[in-house]
Design a protein around this motif. Structure first.
Motif, PDB file in Angstrom:
ATOM      1  N   GLU A   1      65.206  67.189  37.054  1.00 42.68           N
ATOM      2  CA  GLU A   1      64.618  68.072  37.685  1.00 42.68           C
ATOM      3  C   GLU A   1      64.277  69.400  36.938  1.00 42.68           C
ATOM      4  O   GLU A   1      63.412  70.348  37.357  1.00 42.68           O
ATOM      5  CB  GLU A   1      64.915  68.462  39.028  1.00 42.68           C
ATOM      6  CG  GLU A   1      64.611  67.304  40.011  1.00 42.68           C
ATOM      7  CD  GLU A   1      65.563  66.093  39.920  1.00 42.68           C
ATOM      8  OE1 GLU A   1      65.040  65.022  39.798  1.00 42.68           O
ATOM      9  OE2 GLU A   1      66.808  66.273  40.079  1.00 42.68           O
TER      10      GLU A   1
ATOM     11  N   ILE B   1      56.887  67.823  41.444  1.00 46.47           N
ATOM     12  CA  ILE B   1      57.989  68.414  42.560  1.00 46.47           C
ATOM     13  C   ILE B   1      57.556  69.341  43.370  1.00 46.47           C
ATOM     14  O   ILE B   1      56.791  70.339  42.975  1.00 46.47           O
ATOM     15  CB  ILE B   1      59.149  68.829  41.925  1.00 46.47           C
ATOM     16  CG1 ILE B   1      59.941  67.973  40.966  1.00 46.47           C
ATOM     17  CG2 ILE B   1      60.402  69.449  42.919  1.00 46.47           C
ATOM     18  CD1 ILE B   1      60.961  68.331  40.111  1.00 46.47           C
TER      19      ILE B   1
ATOM     20  N   SER C   1      59.665  63.595  45.545  1.00 44.34           N
ATOM     21  CA  SER C   1      59.875  64.618  44.398  1.00 44.34           C
ATOM     22  C   SER C   1      61.298  64.366  43.368  1.00 44.34           C
ATOM     23  O   SER C   1      60.963  64.451  42.013  1.00 44.34           O
ATOM     24  CB  SER C   1      60.152  65.916  44.969  1.00 44.34           C
ATOM     25  OG  SER C   1      58.864  66.500  45.599  1.00 44.34           O
TER      26      SER C   1
END
Length: 250
Positions: A82, A142, A185
């Motif tokens: 991420e 995301i 996400s």
């Protein structure tokens, strides 16, 4: 497989690089992406679909694999999927495992000194993510409320309230919406992600010299046995096996 040395001052960084002798791990899956390069020779990675022998490999998040890097020195990089670097790298992957050929390995290692400082390792890891992304833009989007929650979880101290109502309030979403948005996400459900975060905290505690029982408590595990089972599932080794191979953090 030797894992990175981290300090007790915070969580794992988005890009974490270590070097040293390779080893063999059992089948496991972790949320981090990683790049493993043999400085010379080859290593082998086994997945449910195939056995790949190559100069190096890149794995996507949450892909079960077993690594055999015995007898070679390796460069090992963990990428937070991420993070900016992780998203770029992930966009360059067209399969769960990507093999690195000797020519690409030589190009990647050309800028990495044999005795690199921590600062040089850090800079090299970010540069490697750029090179391996092949100039693509990050494909995964995301949800902004999920991204806000990820930042909050990263900075939250161990023992913080991670119940679904508390996390939904942090994210500013309903509980049901958070469950779906998080999986869409991040790629895994919320609870497995929280367990992965616990494991990172445990590694930090172990690197700082804490015994296993105290590391388990610091990270929020029920006990050392639960922590060790999680280590085997996510790293292919027990916590005690990792601790024996881990240099102490300064």
């Amino acid at each position: 497989m030797q894992l990175p040395v981290v300090t007790a001052a915070g969580v794992w960084p988005p890009v974490l690089v270590t070097t040293g002798p390779g080893a063999r791990s059992e089948a496991h899956a972790h949320h981090a992406m990683h790049l493993v390069l043999a400085r010379s020779g080859t290593l082998a990675v086994t997945t449910a679909a195939a056995l790949v022998r190559a100069a190096g490999i890149v794995t996507a998040p949450d892909v079960e694999h077993a690594l055999d890097a015995r007898g070679v020195d390796i460069v090992l990089v963990f990428f937070d999927p991420e993070s900016d670097a992780g998203e770029r790298l992930r966009a360059g992957l067209s399969a769960p495992i990507r093999a690195i050929d000797p020519g690409e390995r030589a190009a990647l290692l050309a800028d990495l000194p044999l005795r690199a400082t921590p600062e040089q390792l850090h800079a090299w890891g970010h540069a490697a993510a750029d090179r391996l992304s092949r100039g693509t833009d990050a494909a995964r989007v995301i949800h902004p409320r999920v991204r806000r929650l990820l930042r909050a979880l990263r900075s939250a101290p161990p023992g913080s309230d991670t119940s679904l109502p508390a996390l939904a309030q942090l994210a500013g979403l309903s509980e049901g919406r958070l469950v779906h948005a998080f999986r869409d996400s991040v790629g895994i459900p919320l609870r497995p992600y929280l367990l992965w975060q616990k494991l990172q905290r445990a590694v930090i505690a172990m690197a700082a010299g804490e015994p296993l029982a105290r590391a388990a408590q610091s990270a929020g595990f029920a006990d050392a046995a639960h922590m060790s089972r999680t280590f085997r599932r996510m790293f292919g080794m027990t916590a005690s096996e990792l601790q024996r191979s881990m240099p102490r953090a300064p």
